[in-house]
Scaffold this motif. Structure first.
Motif, short mmCIF file in Angstrom:
data_model
loop_
_atom_site.label_atom_id
_atom_site.label_comp_id
_atom_site.label_asym_id
_atom_site.label_seq_id
_atom_site.Cartn_x
_atom_site.Cartn_y
_atom_site.Cartn_z
N ASP A 44 3.11 -5.55 4.47
CA ASP A 44 3.96 -4.34 4.55
C ASP A 44 5.01 -4.28 3.45
OD1 ASP A 44 2.76 -3.22 6.85
OD2 ASP A 44 3.83 -4.67 8.12
N ALA B 8 5.47 -1.64 0.85
CA ALA B 8 4.19 -1.61 0.16
C ALA B 8 3.63 -0.19 0.10
CB ALA B 8 3.20 -2.54 0.85
N LYS B 9 3.89 0.61 1.15
CA LYS B 9 3.39 1.99 1.22
C LYS B 9 4.48 2.88 1.81
CE LYS B 9 -1.43 0.57 1.93
NZ LYS B 9 -2.59 0.60 2.86
N PRO B 10 4.45 4.18 1.51
CA PRO B 10 5.49 5.09 2.01
C PRO B 10 5.56 5.19 3.54
CG PRO B 10 4.26 6.10 0.21
CD PRO B 10 3.53 4.86 0.57
N ASP B 11 4.45 4.89 4.23
CA ASP B 11 4.42 5.08 5.70
C ASP B 11 4.66 3.79 6.47
OD1 ASP B 11 2.10 3.77 5.11
OD2 ASP B 11 0.75 5.16 6.14
N VAL B 12 5.19 2.76 5.81
CA VAL B 12 5.40 1.46 6.45
C VAL B 12 6.28 1.58 7.71
CG1 VAL B 12 6.70 -0.69 6.18
CG2 VAL B 12 4.95 -0.07 4.52
#
Length: 534
Positions: free
Chosen positions: A387, A398-402
């Motif tokens: 994450d 790691a990603k916008p939706d974490v």
């Protein structure tokens, strides 16, 4: 111009401003047939300017008390000062030292610098002036300069001034960072605008365009030293509203860097440059408006350039600003809580601004090496955790939706930051702030989230730093509602040096230091008893 061009609703103003032309006409009529350079004429000019200044200050204070608009008050005082100085200059050049056919050597530009140059002036602030003279000079320039300065001094004004040619302005700005900052804020008042424009053009092309990283490094170092002298916390219960952490000087620093590095004319352009979002800029506006209201009221209340909100002044300040008593809280406690929340906002904006500079202009920053802490380019995976990543040496998502996919990560991220000894990436800070709505009763009762939080609390090497970062981001107050109630809260007595939340975090920090083996000399009995209590 003010750091924030605050929108003011149309209304009948209590502030009455006379223009320099009007004042000059009044002086002409009052002096009448007396020689303009006589002692009697000078006394008339001084008396009328003093009367004008007193009336302007009274009008500005009345409007401040009626509207609580701090920036408008600072602008009103600045505008009045502009017209008074311009009127004195007119009288000096047209009546006292008139020149029928002035040569190029008989020119003069008067400009405001420093805080006065920004277009805002507190009631007790210094009047900082720069007199720009041509390369070839005659006694005329010196006579006019002296007339203006002595008149302002006799009015009781605190005047800081410099008299320089354009070449001297540039030479001083190159070698002295204080002069460079003052020149950056120069604003034309009266006289020969060609001289002023020449100085500004050369300053922008010969100095500003080539020394951006150097200027930022100096301003950051200056800010850190100022914070250190003020106790390095924004939560002292007798804060300095100008130089303290989270005060007006921090906002000024953002303005200086924005104007110097991005070549901005107004603070709103920070949004266009992508440095601040529209929401963050509104936060910027609200913070400056509040701090200016506090500062102007404090100067009027004390009758001097007082910048420290001492205990004895806080109750009356709360009353002037309209903070009444509520159930469970004194008016002064409500006022000071508002102050500390604003100081926190200023800290958030400063962090966002500076980290944006660091990451968006890394190549430029490397020119001076020490502008910000060293960081590495590129992303590195964290072993056993998909994450989060180490992005340019800082912890990032790691990603916008974490957070939306798993809100528990809002707590876990602080555990990872403490464990890996990492600072947060600016993108992560923004995403955390925008995800605070995800912290609800479900997350508060989540076993994993609570285990992560307990791990943060029981990590003596990093607990104080992580709790403070959780508090600064708003996560701690949302996750532990009881703590949220005491964020920025002060108790109005002489026994506390910090706000309640800062006291608690510092107490945890002391306990962690003891657990790490520190404070043995100061607390020998504690170290003797602690092993038995475990």
């Amino acid at each position: 111009m003010s750091l924030v061009e605050a929108e003011i609703k149309p209304r009948k103003s209590l502030f009455v401003l006379k223009t320099a032309k009007t004042l000059f006409g009044e002086l002409d009529a009052l002096v009448a047939d007396q020689p303009a350079n006589s002692t009697a004429a000078r006394a008339i000019v001084l008396a009328h300017m003093r009367e004008t200044l007193v009336a302007a200050r009274a009008d500005a204070e009345a409007e401040l008390l009626a509207t609580s608009k701090g920036i408008r008050c600072a602008q009103n005082l600045c505008n009045a000062e502009d017209e008074i100085i311009s009127a004195i200059h007119l009288f000096a050049t047209k009546r006292v030292y008139p020149v029928d056919n002035p040569s190029e050597a008989e020119t003069l530009a008067v400009s405001a610098v420093g805080g006065y140059g920004r277009g805002t002036l507190a009631p007790g602030s210094d009047i900082d002036l720069l007199f720009i003279l041509p390369y070839k000079q005659t006694p005329w320039g010196e006579q006019v300069t002296e007339y203006i300065l002595y008149m302002l001094w006799d009015l009781g004004q605190k005047v800081g001034h410099a008299v320089r040619s354009v070449d001297e302005c540039l030479r001083m700005a190159r070698s002295d960072m204080t002069v460079r900052t003052a020149t950056l804020e120069a604003r034309f008042l009266t006289g020969d605008k060609t001289l002023f424009d020449q100085m500004v053009m050369r300053f922008e092309t010969e100095i500003m365009a080539k020394t951006g990283p150097e200027f930022i490094a100096a301003k950051m170092a200056e800010r850190d030293e100022r914070h250190k002298m003020m106790g390095n916390t924004r939560y002292v219960v007798e804060p300095n509203i100008k130089d303290g952490k989270g005060g007006l000087r921090d906002l000024n620093t953002l303005y200086w860097i924005g104007k110097y590095f991005y070549q901005l004319k107004t603070s709103q352009q920070l949004v266009g440059k992508g440095v601040l979002s529209a929401r963050e800029y509104r936060q910027f506006q609200r913070a400056e408006e509040f701090l200016w209201a506090v500062r102007c009221n404090l100067h009027f209340l004390t009758g001097r350039a007082e910048e420290k909100l001492t205990f004895d002044l806080q109750p009356e300040m709360a009353e002037r600003l309209g903070y009444a008593k509520r159930v469970g809280m004194l008016g002064v406690e409500r006022f000071m809580k508002r102050y500390f929340l604003v100081a926190k906002d200023v800290g958030d904006l400063t962090r966002i601004f500076c980290t944006s500079l660091e990451f968006n202009h890394a190549k430029d920053m490397d020119l001076v090496g020490r502008v910000f802490a060293p960081f590495r380019r590129g992303k590195v995976k964290i072993k056993g955790d998909a994450d989060f990543v180490i992005d340019s040496g800082r912890l990032n998502i790691a990603k916008p939706d974490v957070f939306t996919k798993n809100p528990v990560n809002l707590i876990k991220m602080f555990l990872v930051a403490g464990r890996e000894e990492l600072l947060f990436h600016p993108d992560a800070i923004k995403q955390i702030t925008r995800s605070l709505r995800l912290i609800d009763s479900k997350l508060r009762n989540d076993p994993k989230a609570n285990n992560y939080f307990l791990s943060i609390l029981t990590a003596p090497q990093s607990v104080e730093r992580m709790l403070r970062q959780m508090n600064e981001s708003g996560v701690l107050g949302k996750f532990v509602p009881e703590f949220g109630k005491i964020v920025a809260l002060m108790q109005f007595n002489m026994y506390h040096h910090y706000t309640v939340d800062e006291h608690l975090i510092r107490a945890v920090g002391v306990m962690a230091e003891i657990a790490n083996g520190g404070l043995r000399k100061e607390l020998p009995l504690t170290h003797e008893l602690l092993p038995q209590a475990q």
